[in-house]
Design a protein around this motif. Structure first.
Motif, short mmCIF file in Angstrom:
data_model
loop_
_atom_site.label_atom_id
_atom_site.label_comp_id
_atom_site.label_asym_id
_atom_site.label_seq_id
_atom_site.Cartn_x
_atom_site.Cartn_y
_atom_site.Cartn_z
N GLU A 134 -4.29 44.48 11.24
CA GLU A 134 -4.27 43.79 11.53
C GLU A 134 -2.77 43.55 13.16
O GLU A 134 -2.75 42.52 13.62
CB GLU A 134 -3.66 42.50 11.15
CG GLU A 134 -3.02 42.17 9.98
CD GLU A 134 -3.66 41.17 8.99
OE1 GLU A 134 -2.83 39.99 8.79
OE2 GLU A 134 -4.19 42.21 7.51
N THR A 172 -3.30 37.67 8.77
CA THR A 172 -2.77 36.96 10.18
C THR A 172 -4.10 34.88 10.52
O THR A 172 -2.99 34.59 10.36
CB THR A 172 -2.67 38.06 11.03
OG1 THR A 172 -1.71 38.98 10.38
CG2 THR A 172 -1.81 36.96 11.45
N GLU A 173 -5.08 35.29 10.57
CA GLU A 173 -5.57 34.79 10.64
C GLU A 173 -6.10 33.90 10.15
O GLU A 173 -5.87 32.35 9.93
CB GLU A 173 -7.09 35.34 11.13
CG GLU A 173 -7.46 35.97 12.64
CD GLU A 173 -8.62 36.19 12.77
OE1 GLU A 173 -10.06 35.22 11.90
OE2 GLU A 173 -9.09 37.28 14.12
N ARG A 174 -5.66 34.08 8.50
CA ARG A 174 -5.95 32.77 7.90
C ARG A 174 -3.82 31.96 7.89
O ARG A 174 -4.67 31.05 7.35
CB ARG A 174 -5.88 33.75 6.06
CG ARG A 174 -6.55 32.46 4.88
CD ARG A 174 -6.71 33.67 3.87
NE ARG A 174 -7.87 33.95 4.35
CZ ARG A 174 -9.74 34.40 4.78
NH1 ARG A 174 -9.63 32.47 3.83
NH2 ARG A 174 -10.47 34.82 4.47
N ALA A 192 -11.71 33.40 9.03
CA ALA A 192 -10.49 33.97 8.68
C ALA A 192 -11.21 35.78 8.92
O ALA A 192 -11.67 36.52 7.95
CB ALA A 192 -9.07 33.78 7.93
N ARG A 193 -11.34 36.79 9.83
CA ARG A 193 -10.75 38.00 10.34
C ARG A 193 -9.96 39.00 8.60
O ARG A 193 -10.24 39.91 9.00
CB ARG A 193 -11.16 38.63 11.38
CG ARG A 193 -12.82 38.04 11.54
CD ARG A 193 -12.99 38.06 13.42
NE ARG A 193 -11.48 38.03 13.94
CZ ARG A 193 -12.01 37.44 14.83
NH1 ARG A 193 -12.38 38.19 15.84
NH2 ARG A 193 -10.57 36.42 16.64
N ARG A 216 -2.87 44.04 16.87
CA ARG A 216 -3.22 43.67 17.62
C ARG A 216 -2.47 42.93 18.46
O ARG A 216 -2.12 42.16 19.68
CB ARG A 216 -3.97 42.24 17.19
CG ARG A 216 -4.99 41.17 18.24
CD ARG A 216 -5.41 40.37 17.42
NE ARG A 216 -6.54 40.10 16.93
CZ ARG A 216 -7.21 39.20 15.55
NH1 ARG A 216 -7.10 37.92 16.72
NH2 ARG A 216 -8.03 39.53 14.75
N TYR A 253 -1.96 34.00 17.82
CA TYR A 253 -2.95 35.34 17.07
C TYR A 253 -4.46 35.43 17.01
O TYR A 253 -4.99 36.28 17.95
CB TYR A 253 -2.22 35.43 16.09
CG TYR A 253 -2.73 36.93 15.62
CD1 TYR A 253 -2.55 38.47 15.60
CD2 TYR A 253 -4.20 36.64 14.78
CE1 TYR A 253 -2.82 39.28 14.90
CE2 TYR A 253 -4.78 37.68 13.94
CZ TYR A 253 -4.01 39.24 14.23
OH TYR A 253 -4.70 40.28 13.75
N PRO A 254 -4.52 34.53 16.86
CA PRO A 254 -6.54 34.51 16.60
C PRO A 254 -7.35 33.91 17.74
O PRO A 254 -8.01 34.38 18.31
CB PRO A 254 -6.25 33.23 15.94
CG PRO A 254 -5.24 32.71 15.58
CD PRO A 254 -4.20 33.67 16.74
N THR A 255 -6.78 33.34 18.83
CA THR A 255 -6.93 33.59 20.68
C THR A 255 -6.79 35.27 21.07
O THR A 255 -7.60 34.97 22.48
CB THR A 255 -5.86 32.54 21.52
OG1 THR A 255 -4.89 32.89 21.82
CG2 THR A 255 -6.00 31.27 20.29
N ALA A 261 -3.12 31.83 10.43
CA ALA A 261 -2.69 31.44 11.66
C ALA A 261 -3.31 29.77 11.11
O ALA A 261 -3.34 28.37 11.17
CB ALA A 261 -2.98 31.31 12.86
N GLU A 262 -4.19 29.72 10.09
CA GLU A 262 -5.23 28.44 9.99
C GLU A 262 -4.43 27.83 8.82
O GLU A 262 -4.50 26.18 9.20
CB GLU A 262 -6.58 28.54 9.66
CG GLU A 262 -7.55 29.50 9.84
CD GLU A 262 -8.40 29.94 8.96
OE1 GLU A 262 -8.94 28.99 8.62
OE2 GLU A 262 -9.86 30.58 9.41
#
Length: 266
Positions: A221, A82-84, A78-79, A224, A206-208, A86-87
């Protein structure tokens, strides 16, 4: 359908390694870590059906469990927060209506900020997410400008249109104003409060999406979403006498401790 708060926390911060475990002294002299203070801030919000700390680090996970938090373990890939989130969402099932990302560096976030955030997202069906903004007084604006003058990456500012849809977020102080303001006077600058309420479909997508040039330049973040053409709803919140500042750099520790003391927060 539930509203879930996720507090993303990582140990390997480039600007402040180990930041979630940094301690802050309250008004009574009691020391609590940043992640515990952020979790306790979330616990004051009646709108949340569940609260989880999401981390990839065993030190943070063990500490969070020690003060009673539920923990979701995520990858090291996770960068950003928000990516975290999403996970973490993938571990929570399909009955989640709204996910609130309370960043682990915002222990001074009042509960009414978070309640207003959830209400703001529900009121705007076209918005992928909502985020709070707080009108700066002269004292806060001076602090933001002082950080930039000293070369520190401090608080973020936000600009929105007449419908309170976000136009841009920046680590610079925007919009420009050359006027002088008394410490307690309102200014045209809005401090972005680094909290988000997402709709599940937008968070999963979001991560895509590619990381665009604006997110890369600013290191923010939420850009994006704007670069992907998503609607970001800004929700103006009122301080109601509370001070607000995020812990971005080690130099912020004494500033936040002074605010805890001034507000009588333990």
């Amino acid at each position: 359908m539930s509203t879930v708060c996720i507090i993303p926390a990582r140990y390997a911060s480039s600007r402040y390694p180990g930041k979630p475990l940094a301690t802050l002294r309250g008004a009574t002299g009691s020391e609590k870590t940043l992640i515990e203070r952020s979790w306790r801030a979330a616990c004051e919000v009646a709108d949340f059906d569940a609260i989880h700390v999401a981390t990839d680090d065993d030190r943070i996970a063990d500490h969070a469990k020690s003060f009673g938090a539920k923990v979701l373990m995520t990858s090291t890939e996770a960068r950003n927060g928000t990516e975290r989130c999403a996970e973490a969402l993938e571990q929570l099932g399909d009955d989640v209506e709204i996910i609130v990302n309370l960043q682990g560096d915002a222990p001074l976030t009042p509960p009414w900020f978070l309640s207003a955030l959830v209400a703001g997202l529900r009121a705007d069906p076209d918005a992928a997410l909502a985020t709070p903004i707080l009108r700066c007084d002269g004292e806060t604006l001076s602090a933001l400008k002082a950080d930039r003058a000293a070369g520190r990456v401090g608080g973020t500012t936000a600009v929105a249109d007449a419908a309170m849809r976000a136009l841009y977020f920046s680590k610079e102080v925007i919009p420009f104003t050359g006027s002088a303001y008394a410490d307690d006077a309102p200014t045209p600058v809005f401090h972005h409060v680094g909290v988000y309420a997402y709709r599940p479909d937008a968070l999963r997508a979001y991560p895509t999406w590619p990381v665009g040039p604006l997110e890369t330049l600013e290191g923010l973040e939420q850009l994006r979403f704007l670069e992907a053409g998503q609607v970001v709803r800004c929700v103006e919140v009122a301080a109601q006498g509370r001070k607000f500042w995020e812990l971005n750099n080690p130099e912020d520790v004494p500033r936040i401790e002074a605010m805890l003391a001034e507000m009588g927060l333990p």
